[in-house]
Write an enzyme that holds these catalytic residues in place. Structure first.
Site, PDB file in Angstrom:
ATOM      1  N   HIS A 279      26.763  41.870   4.524  1.00  0.00           N
ATOM      2  CA  HIS A 279      27.106  41.912   3.102  1.00  0.00           C
ATOM      3  C   HIS A 279      26.945  43.328   2.542  1.00  0.00           C
ATOM      4  O   HIS A 279      27.928  43.977   2.241  1.00  0.00           O
ATOM      5  CB  HIS A 279      26.303  40.913   2.263  1.00  0.00           C
ATOM      6  CG  HIS A 279      26.460  39.500   2.675  1.00  0.00           C
ATOM      7  ND1 HIS A 279      27.688  38.878   2.710  1.00  0.00           N
ATOM      8  CD2 HIS A 279      25.545  38.583   3.086  1.00  0.00           C
ATOM      9  CE1 HIS A 279      27.532  37.640   3.129  1.00  0.00           C
ATOM     10  NE2 HIS A 279      26.246  37.435   3.365  1.00  0.00           N
ATOM     11  N   ASP A 330      31.104  33.801   7.558  1.00  0.00           N
ATOM     12  CA  ASP A 330      29.855  33.431   6.912  1.00  0.00           C
ATOM     13  C   ASP A 330      29.770  31.936   6.611  1.00  0.00           C
ATOM     14  O   ASP A 330      29.496  31.125   7.482  1.00  0.00           O
ATOM     15  CB  ASP A 330      29.679  34.273   5.656  1.00  0.00           C
ATOM     16  CG  ASP A 330      28.279  34.178   5.056  1.00  0.00           C
ATOM     17  OD1 ASP A 330      27.436  33.455   5.612  1.00  0.00           O
ATOM     18  OD2 ASP A 330      28.020  34.827   4.032  1.00  0.00           O
TER      19      ASP A 330
END
Length: 453
Positions: A279, A330
């Site tokens: 991220h 994810d």
């Protein structure tokens, strides 16, 4: 494994800005043995008989795609977390409910179907960021690595490679609050006991590698970060860490430690070339400098970051600093590495209100060779002699890709356009269908078994 030949209508070869037409690709024992662009003059052994034996690959053939960040059980959340307003933290409550219901058998079924969906989308290797370790009350199973073993077996049955990034998860906050509720399934007590458990696990099969993960600075106390990083360093294993996904994480880390999460990791010797920050949505300029200085990569997960309202990370600034970029799906709100790749460019346009930040070749590399390297497979992600024989062929005649030049595939194609997938020389997907898993049927059955609906 016998010699196999493919004749690709278009193939995207390493270091080429655009695909090359008419490429003969040969592989034996799971490795590419010859890659010959016929338009440049065939090699001496390339005759009519050789070409007649080759399997035709109409469309554009790419290296295998690498999904560098996955939480397999999140696939059960798709379409179930949008009933009203909220943010990452309210979404997490729903996620914990699903996490509390899984056992090794149901996890195997769900992960097998999720990984087979990835194979259909062109993914040949997944990085599974694994923290769902123990029973519902936090006590280990008789085999303390039963859940990890289920994931490794699921990847084998789906026909893809896996790097099991076993996550250390010890506390509920940066301030050190103890794990409670479903979170107790994640914890090993301390980092030394985490390392003992991971040391006892040897993945079955050549398709699997061990790696390590620090869940986040919320979940691993500062004085135990080095224990996890040291284990990965001694094993020569990749190390991944959720980093600065939320501003609240940054604020809490500054309050407790007087540093940003990136600064804390640097202070504790965690950052390095075998480390990937996942991220990194809210870094400071000093954070980016630290990541670049330590040659630490970043895995961007744009479809999850937008689904959870996390924000848009500074991808172009990262690339300009020399930070390697990879991609992950994810939470699996979408499983489509083409969408992840173009979102890197399109989100940057939203952030800057300008176009043209990443070339198609740069997006290809993020989806292929850089992702494989981040997962410890340095010999994958390129159609080149000696590399693993992974191939993904994308149709150029679908409603989405018709009339699109091959170089434009990452801006036009979706996972639905993947037609053929080969992993380590073995065909896994043919004509858009998985050869061993009925993906929609198995996904529905596995999700109903976990959610009850």
């Amino acid at each position: 494994m016998p010699l196999t030949r493919w004749l690709a209508e278009q193939a995207w070869l390493p270091d080429h800005a655009a695909p090359t037409p008419d490429v003969l690709i040969e592989a034996e024992d799971g490795r590419f043995t010859a890659v010959t662009p016929l338009a440049r003059g065939a090699s001496p052994h390339t005759g009519v008989e050789v070409l007649a034996e080759a399997v035709r690959l109409p469309g554009l053939t790419l290296p295998g795609l690498a999904n560098a960040h996955s939480h397999a059980f999140h696939r059960a959340l798709r379409g179930r977390t949008h009933g009203g307003r909220g943010d990452f933290w309210s979404w997490r409550d729903v996620m914990y409910d699903v996490a509390g219901r899984l056992d090794p058998d149901s996890y195997l079924a769900l992960a097998r179907a999720a990984y087979a969906e990835m194979a259909l989308s062109g993914v040949t290797c997944v990085g599974e960021f694994h923290y769902l370790h123990h029973g519902p009350d936090g006590h280990p199973y008789d085999d303390p690595n039963a859940m990890g073993a289920a994931l490794v077996e699921a990847a084998a049955q789906a026909g893809i490679r896996i790097t099991l990034l076993d996550a250390c998860y010890l506390t509920a906050s940066v301030a050190g609050e103890p794990l409670a509720g479903t979170q107790r399934r994640f914890g090993d007590g301390d980092a030394l006991r985490w390392a003992d458990r991971v040391d006892g696990f040897r993945p079955a099969g050549a398709h699997a590698l061990r790696g390590a993960a620090i869940h986040s600075v919320r979940a691993v106390p500062a004085d135990q970060l080095a224990t996890v990083a040291g284990w990965a360093y001694r094993q020569g294993a990749p190390l991944h860490v959720h980093l600065s996904e939320q501003p609240a994480e940054n604020d809490a880390c500054r309050t407790v430690h007087g540093r940003t999460p990136t600064g804390l990791l640097a202070d504790r010797g965690v950052l390095g070339p075998d480390v990937t920050a996942v991220h990194a949505t809210h870094p400071t300029s000093a954070d980016l400098a630290l990541l670049a200085e330590h040659r630490t990569g970043v895995c961007l997960c744009p479809t999850t970051e937008r689904d959870l309202a996390d924000g848009i990370g500074p991808a172009r600034l990262m690339a300009d600093a020399g930070i390697p970029l990879s991609l992950g799906s994810d939470s699996h709100a979408v499983v489509d590495l083409f969408e992840e790749a173009r979102a890197v460019e399109l989100d940057e346009r939203l952030r800057t209100r300008r176009r043209g930040h990443f070339t198609a070749a740069a997006l290809r590399d993020a989806a292929t060779v850089t992702g494989h390297a981040a997962l410890g497979w340095a010999d994958a992600g390129r159609i080149a002699v000696g590399e693993r024989a992974d191939l993904v062929t994308v149709r150029l005649d679908s409603p989405r890709t018709a009339g699109v030049p091959p170089v434009g595939v990452f801006f036009a194609a979706t996972a639905a356009d993947v037609d053929q997938v080969v992993v380590d020389g073995r065909q896994v997907v043919r004509d858009g269908r998985h050869l061993t898993v009925d993906v929609p049927v198995e996904l529905r059955a596995a999700i109903v078994a976990v959610t009850g609906a």
